[in-house]
Design an enzyme around this catalytic site. Structure first.
Site, mmCIF file in Angstrom:
data_model
loop_
_atom_site.group_PDB
_atom_site.id
_atom_site.type_symbol
_atom_site.label_atom_id
_atom_site.label_comp_id
_atom_site.label_asym_id
_atom_site.label_seq_id
_atom_site.Cartn_x
_atom_site.Cartn_y
_atom_site.Cartn_z
ATOM 1 N N LYS A 22 -17.746 8.700 5.451
ATOM 2 C CA LYS A 22 -17.108 8.773 4.130
ATOM 3 C C LYS A 22 -16.061 7.670 3.995
ATOM 4 C CE LYS A 22 -13.637 12.127 5.696
ATOM 5 N NZ LYS A 22 -13.052 13.465 5.482
ATOM 6 N N TYR A 44 11.684 -9.351 -2.779
ATOM 7 C CA TYR A 44 12.155 -8.608 -3.932
ATOM 8 C C TYR A 44 13.357 -7.730 -3.582
ATOM 9 C CZ TYR A 44 8.020 -9.761 -6.729
ATOM 10 O OH TYR A 44 7.049 -10.406 -7.458
#
Length: 392
Positions: A36, A263
């Protein structure tokens, strides 16, 4: 590869891990390989083929669309969908020869309301019991009794009956043992009801490797096939990670003590430092939780500083480096390595959380005989080109 940032994957390690797990299992136990989430980020078709080569008997995915993609890619092994699908999707699932998870009588009522008969076909299902994980599955004897008449119908093939453990990776086994006892009670109830079940299964990777007595008829191997195991425990067989992650320095600069990087001025240079920038960011799946995590450059440890941006991150380098130097975020350079266990501890998560977060922007390079010389994750480091660093 237009951007020198890539995940390197060796499917043979997936096969090797599965063979190692199978070697610990009692004779006759079947192996279901869980592919999966795009094969835990390693590539679903590639992981499925590696599992087939290792002798897997079944595959498992989370959702119908994952199973359909495998079938479209030519995968022919039996596939169990672990999450219940809608009753109106049953025809499509049966056309692709898929096995469904069912959890309650209401699902069958809706199926029969839409399709009173299945036109001479048989619907293959696995029944999921919730023994303590609290996710999906029937919980009580009354819920089981309500399921029995639907499961007994001649067009329903009950291929499996299963549960999943909540604490198989923890050192304390009390809760796991409680779940195992509850599952044994439900198996007895199932057998007494007259429902013929081919496969009883409860053990995922950690449970299968730690407690062979819980293997029953089949085990579901997900994390271990990709080389992952709970960090607090030692696997009984060697497991090799199949994925490493690399980038390159795109710019190197000298910054002075007190200057800011990234940032929000999230990092301030503690001294005069070499700072490198690599073209990988949170849009590639390297989340801002990786701030402060280690990487390798020139066989030495560096650290991610400042906030990781969407497309780039910055590193405090251990020495003057050059644009084009290889950056290893997961894997080995020389005698140093950054492991999944180390990174999982850094984010207080699991190794599979890291690989499944990697996005499609990242190139995947699959190791084979032709590529090994160029991209072997055990090589010291790969330097596609070098330029002199910039002093600012």
């Amino acid at each position: 590869m237009l951007r020198e940032t890539w995940a390197e994957i060796d499917p043979r390690r997936i096969s090797d891990n599965l063979r190692a797990v199978r070697g610990t299992l009692p004779a006759g136990v079947k192996l279901m390989a869980v592919v999966k989430a795009n094969g835990y980020g390693h590539g679903d078709l590639e992981a499925a083929e590696a599992a087939r080569q290792a002798g897997a008997d079944y595959l498992a995915v989370a959702f119908l669309e994952e199973a359909l993609r495998l079938r479209a890619g030519g995968v022919r092994l039996p596939i169990l969908i672990l999450t219940p699908i809608r009753p109106d999707q049953v025809d499509l699932a049966m056309e692709r020869d898929l096995t469904l998870t069912v959890t309650g009588a209401d699902w069958f009522r809706e199926l029969r309301r839409r399709s009173p008969t299945l036109a001479g076909r048989k619907l293959r299902v696995h029944v999921k019991a919730d023994t303590g994980l609290g996710r999906i599955g029937f919980r009580t004897e009354a819920e089981w009794d309500a399921l029995v008449p639907w499961l007994a119908a001649p067009d329903i093939d009950v291929d499996g009956f299963y549960t999943h453990f909540a604490t198989a990776g923890q050192a304390d086994t009390d809760y796991l043992e409680r779940q195992a006892r509850r599952f044994a009670e439900l198996m007895t109830r199932c057998k007494e009801s007259g429902i013929a079940v081919r496969h009883y299964h409860c053990a995922g990777s950690a449970a299968a490797l730690r407690f062979p007595g819980l293997a029953l008829d089949m085990v579901r191997i997900g994390a271990a096939m990709y080389g992952f195991y709970p960090a607090r425990l030692t696997p009984p067989v060697p497991l090799k990670p199949a994925l490493s992650l690399h980038s390159t320095l795109m710019q190197v600069k000298r910054v002075r003590q007190g200057e800011y990087i990234g940032y929000d001025n999230a990092y301030r240079a503690e001294s005069d430092e070499w700072i490198g920038t690599a073209p990988i960011g949170y849009a590639d799946g390297w989340s801002q939780r990786m701030q402060g995590a280690p990487v390798l450059v020139r066989g030495q440890r560096a650290v991610i500083v400042g906030r990781i941006s969407m497309d780039q991150l910055m590193l405090r380098l251990p020495c003057p480096c050059a644009p084009g130097d290889r950056v290893t975020l997961i894997g080995r350079q020389g005698g140093e390595r950054v492991t999944f266990a180390e990174l999982a501890a850094h984010i207080d998560g699991a190794a599979q959380e890291i690989t499944t977060a990697l996005t499609d922007r990242l190139a995947k390079v699959y190791a084979n005989a032709k590529k090994e010389a160029e991209y072997a994750w055990d090589n010291a480091y790969y330097q596609p080109r070098r330029r002199e660093p910039t002093v600012i």
